[in-house]
Design a protein around this motif. Structure first.
Motif, PDB file in Angstrom:
ATOM      1  N   PRO A  23       0.720  -0.798  -0.037  1.00  0.00           N
ATOM      2  CA  PRO A  23      -0.082  -0.259   0.040  1.00  0.00           C
ATOM      3  C   PRO A  23       0.848   1.179  -0.062  1.00  0.00           C
ATOM      4  O   PRO A  23       0.639   2.374  -0.421  1.00  0.00           O
ATOM      5  CB  PRO A  23      -1.116   0.119   1.025  1.00  0.00           C
ATOM      6  CG  PRO A  23      -1.009  -1.540   1.451  1.00  0.00           C
ATOM      7  CD  PRO A  23       0.288  -2.558   0.766  1.00  0.00           C
ATOM      8  N   ARG A  24       2.026   1.466   1.029  1.00  0.00           N
ATOM      9  CA  ARG A  24       2.545   2.481   0.389  1.00  0.00           C
ATOM     10  C   ARG A  24       3.530   2.895  -0.037  1.00  0.00           C
ATOM     11  O   ARG A  24       3.726   4.330  -1.136  1.00  0.00           O
ATOM     12  CB  ARG A  24       4.508   2.153   2.019  1.00  0.00           C
ATOM     13  CG  ARG A  24       5.143   2.938   2.648  1.00  0.00           C
ATOM     14  CD  ARG A  24       6.134   3.228   2.663  1.00  0.00           C
ATOM     15  NE  ARG A  24       7.155   1.662   1.960  1.00  0.00           N
ATOM     16  CZ  ARG A  24       7.487   1.185   2.919  1.00  0.00           C
ATOM     17  NH1 ARG A  24       7.370   0.518   3.668  1.00  0.00           N
ATOM     18  NH2 ARG A  24       8.219   0.505   1.644  1.00  0.00           N
ATOM     19  N   VAL A  25       3.939   2.319  -1.294  1.00  0.00           N
ATOM     20  CA  VAL A  25       4.429   2.113  -2.603  1.00  0.00           C
ATOM     21  C   VAL A  25       3.206   2.252  -3.407  1.00  0.00           C
ATOM     22  O   VAL A  25       3.237   2.982  -4.532  1.00  0.00           O
ATOM     23  CB  VAL A  25       5.153   0.815  -2.580  1.00  0.00           C
ATOM     24  CG1 VAL A  25       5.883   1.004  -4.540  1.00  0.00           C
ATOM     25  CG2 VAL A  25       6.272   0.508  -2.076  1.00  0.00           C
ATOM     26  N   ALA A  26       2.154   1.344  -3.806  1.00  0.00           N
ATOM     27  CA  ALA A  26       1.133   1.898  -4.250  1.00  0.00           C
ATOM     28  C   ALA A  26       0.797   3.609  -3.977  1.00  0.00           C
ATOM     29  O   ALA A  26       0.306   3.908  -5.116  1.00  0.00           O
ATOM     30  CB  ALA A  26       0.030   0.813  -3.803  1.00  0.00           C
ATOM     31  N   GLN A  27       0.667   3.903  -3.100  1.00  0.00           N
ATOM     32  CA  GLN A  27       0.249   5.226  -3.004  1.00  0.00           C
ATOM     33  C   GLN A  27       1.562   6.437  -3.535  1.00  0.00           C
ATOM     34  O   GLN A  27       0.938   6.907  -3.702  1.00  0.00           O
ATOM     35  CB  GLN A  27       0.287   5.403  -0.919  1.00  0.00           C
ATOM     36  CG  GLN A  27      -0.810   3.943  -0.710  1.00  0.00           C
ATOM     37  CD  GLN A  27      -0.709   4.999   1.289  1.00  0.00           C
ATOM     38  OE1 GLN A  27       0.113   4.996   1.754  1.00  0.00           O
ATOM     39  NE2 GLN A  27      -2.560   4.877   1.750  1.00  0.00           N
ATOM     40  N   ARG A  48       4.989  12.160   2.518  1.00  0.00           N
ATOM     41  CA  ARG A  48       5.009  11.213   3.467  1.00  0.00           C
ATOM     42  C   ARG A  48       4.383  12.059   4.597  1.00  0.00           C
ATOM     43  O   ARG A  48       3.807  12.276   5.266  1.00  0.00           O
ATOM     44  CB  ARG A  48       5.384  10.808   3.458  1.00  0.00           C
ATOM     45  CG  ARG A  48       5.752   9.615   2.582  1.00  0.00           C
ATOM     46  CD  ARG A  48       5.695   7.966   2.491  1.00  0.00           C
ATOM     47  NE  ARG A  48       5.663   7.684   3.465  1.00  0.00           N
ATOM     48  CZ  ARG A  48       4.457   6.447   3.907  1.00  0.00           C
ATOM     49  NH1 ARG A  48       3.876   6.599   3.076  1.00  0.00           N
ATOM     50  NH2 ARG A  48       4.567   6.151   4.882  1.00  0.00           N
ATOM     51  N   ARG A  49       4.999  13.630   4.876  1.00  0.00           N
ATOM     52  CA  ARG A  49       5.206  14.514   6.663  1.00  0.00           C
ATOM     53  C   ARG A  49       3.231  14.714   6.007  1.00  0.00           C
ATOM     54  O   ARG A  49       2.960  15.154   6.616  1.00  0.00           O
ATOM     55  CB  ARG A  49       6.223  15.334   6.688  1.00  0.00           C
ATOM     56  CG  ARG A  49       6.944  14.151   7.242  1.00  0.00           C
ATOM     57  CD  ARG A  49       8.331  15.657   7.897  1.00  0.00           C
ATOM     58  NE  ARG A  49       9.047  16.855   6.751  1.00  0.00           N
ATOM     59  CZ  ARG A  49      10.010  15.432   5.956  1.00  0.00           C
ATOM     60  NH1 ARG A  49      10.394  14.761   6.227  1.00  0.00           N
ATOM     61  NH2 ARG A  49      10.652  16.829   5.296  1.00  0.00           N
ATOM     62  N   GLY A  59      16.312   5.626   3.601  1.00  0.00           N
ATOM     63  CA  GLY A  59      16.705   4.328   2.264  1.00  0.00           C
ATOM     64  C   GLY A  59      15.565   4.090   2.530  1.00  0.00           C
ATOM     65  O   GLY A  59      15.099   3.337   1.244  1.00  0.00           O
ATOM     66  N   THR A  60      14.528   3.817   3.085  1.00  0.00           N
ATOM     67  CA  THR A  60      12.613   3.429   3.129  1.00  0.00           C
ATOM     68  C   THR A  60      12.695   4.345   1.287  1.00  0.00           C
ATOM     69  O   THR A  60      12.302   3.528   0.479  1.00  0.00           O
ATOM     70  CB  THR A  60      12.342   3.542   3.769  1.00  0.00           C
ATOM     71  OG1 THR A  60      12.191   2.683   5.168  1.00  0.00           O
ATOM     72  CG2 THR A  60      10.463   2.392   3.677  1.00  0.00           C
ATOM     73  N   ALA A  61      12.889   5.545   1.558  1.00  0.00           N
ATOM     74  CA  ALA A  61      12.555   6.176   0.279  1.00  0.00           C
ATOM     75  C   ALA A  61      13.081   5.961  -0.555  1.00  0.00           C
ATOM     76  O   ALA A  61      12.394   5.730  -1.985  1.00  0.00           O
ATOM     77  CB  ALA A  61      12.427   7.533   0.747  1.00  0.00           C
ATOM     78  N   LEU A  68      10.367   1.122  -7.720  1.00  0.00           N
ATOM     79  CA  LEU A  68       9.100   1.599  -9.218  1.00  0.00           C
ATOM     80  C   LEU A  68       9.382   1.721 -10.297  1.00  0.00           C
ATOM     81  O   LEU A  68       9.486   1.420 -11.199  1.00  0.00           O
ATOM     82  CB  LEU A  68       8.531   3.221  -8.242  1.00  0.00           C
ATOM     83  CG  LEU A  68       7.358   2.863  -7.164  1.00  0.00           C
ATOM     84  CD1 LEU A  68       6.848   3.781  -7.022  1.00  0.00           C
ATOM     85  CD2 LEU A  68       6.184   1.844  -8.144  1.00  0.00           C
ATOM     86  N   ALA A  69      11.401   2.240  -9.889  1.00  0.00           N
ATOM     87  CA  ALA A  69      11.984   2.283 -11.563  1.00  0.00           C
ATOM     88  C   ALA A  69      11.971   0.885 -12.120  1.00  0.00           C
ATOM     89  O   ALA A  69      11.891   0.160 -13.219  1.00  0.00           O
ATOM     90  CB  ALA A  69      13.482   3.168 -11.049  1.00  0.00           C
ATOM     91  N   ARG A  70      12.890  -0.120 -11.173  1.00  0.00           N
ATOM     92  CA  ARG A  70      12.851  -1.257 -11.885  1.00  0.00           C
ATOM     93  C   ARG A  70      11.964  -2.142 -12.171  1.00  0.00           C
ATOM     94  O   ARG A  70      11.698  -2.892 -13.235  1.00  0.00           O
ATOM     95  CB  ARG A  70      13.213  -2.448 -10.548  1.00  0.00           C
ATOM     96  CG  ARG A  70      14.538  -2.596 -10.408  1.00  0.00           C
ATOM     97  CD  ARG A  70      14.908  -3.705  -9.741  1.00  0.00           C
ATOM     98  NE  ARG A  70      14.009  -4.086  -8.391  1.00  0.00           N
ATOM     99  CZ  ARG A  70      14.089  -3.411  -7.537  1.00  0.00           C
ATOM    100  NH1 ARG A  70      15.200  -2.602  -7.122  1.00  0.00           N
ATOM    101  NH2 ARG A  70      13.497  -3.827  -5.666  1.00  0.00           N
ATOM    102  N   LEU A  71       9.935  -1.826 -11.502  1.00  0.00           N
ATOM    103  CA  LEU A  71       8.864  -2.437 -11.990  1.00  0.00           C
ATOM    104  C   LEU A  71       8.325  -1.994 -13.855  1.00  0.00           C
ATOM    105  O   LEU A  71       7.571  -1.909 -13.860  1.00  0.00           O
ATOM    106  CB  LEU A  71       8.562  -2.046 -11.408  1.00  0.00           C
ATOM    107  CG  LEU A  71       8.272  -3.621  -9.710  1.00  0.00           C
ATOM    108  CD1 LEU A  71       6.972  -2.867  -8.926  1.00  0.00           C
ATOM    109  CD2 LEU A  71       8.066  -4.661 -10.154  1.00  0.00           C
TER     110      LEU A  71
END
Length: 91
Positions: A23-27, A48-49, A59-61, A68-71
């Motif tokens: 969900p975090r990446v989809a958002q 996000r803030r 690092g998470t960002a 998303l780039a790899r996909l």
């Protein structure tokens, strides 16, 4: 010993295709799609803030943008220490 299916039993085959995004990446992908522009790790953290989401480490960002780039959703620009991403125009 062999395994045989019971009469009337059905087997489900997993759907083909990529696994759904967290969900975090989809958002994040939805936000990039709507607003466009250059997205860096700092911009992801700021976004996000501003949306009231939990604070995200750099690092998470970075990993989310790289995923998303790899996909194939984003294009990568610049050197490793100044990298940014843009929405891929042709999918």
């Amino acid at each position: 010993m062999t395994n045989t299916a019971l009469a009337g039993a059905t087997t489900t085959v997993p759907a083909a295709g990529p696994a759904p995004l967290r969900p975090r990446v989809a958002q994040l992908l939805a936000a990039i799609t709507v607003t466009g522009g250059r997205w860096s790790t700092g911009r992801v953290q700021t976004w996000r803030r501003r949306t009231g989401s939990p604070v995200m480490q750099r690092g998470t960002a970075r990993r989310d943008l790289e995923l998303l780039a790899r996909l194939g959703h984003l294009d990568t620009h610049g050197p490793h220490d100044g990298r940014h991403y843009t929405l891929r125009s042709s999918r």
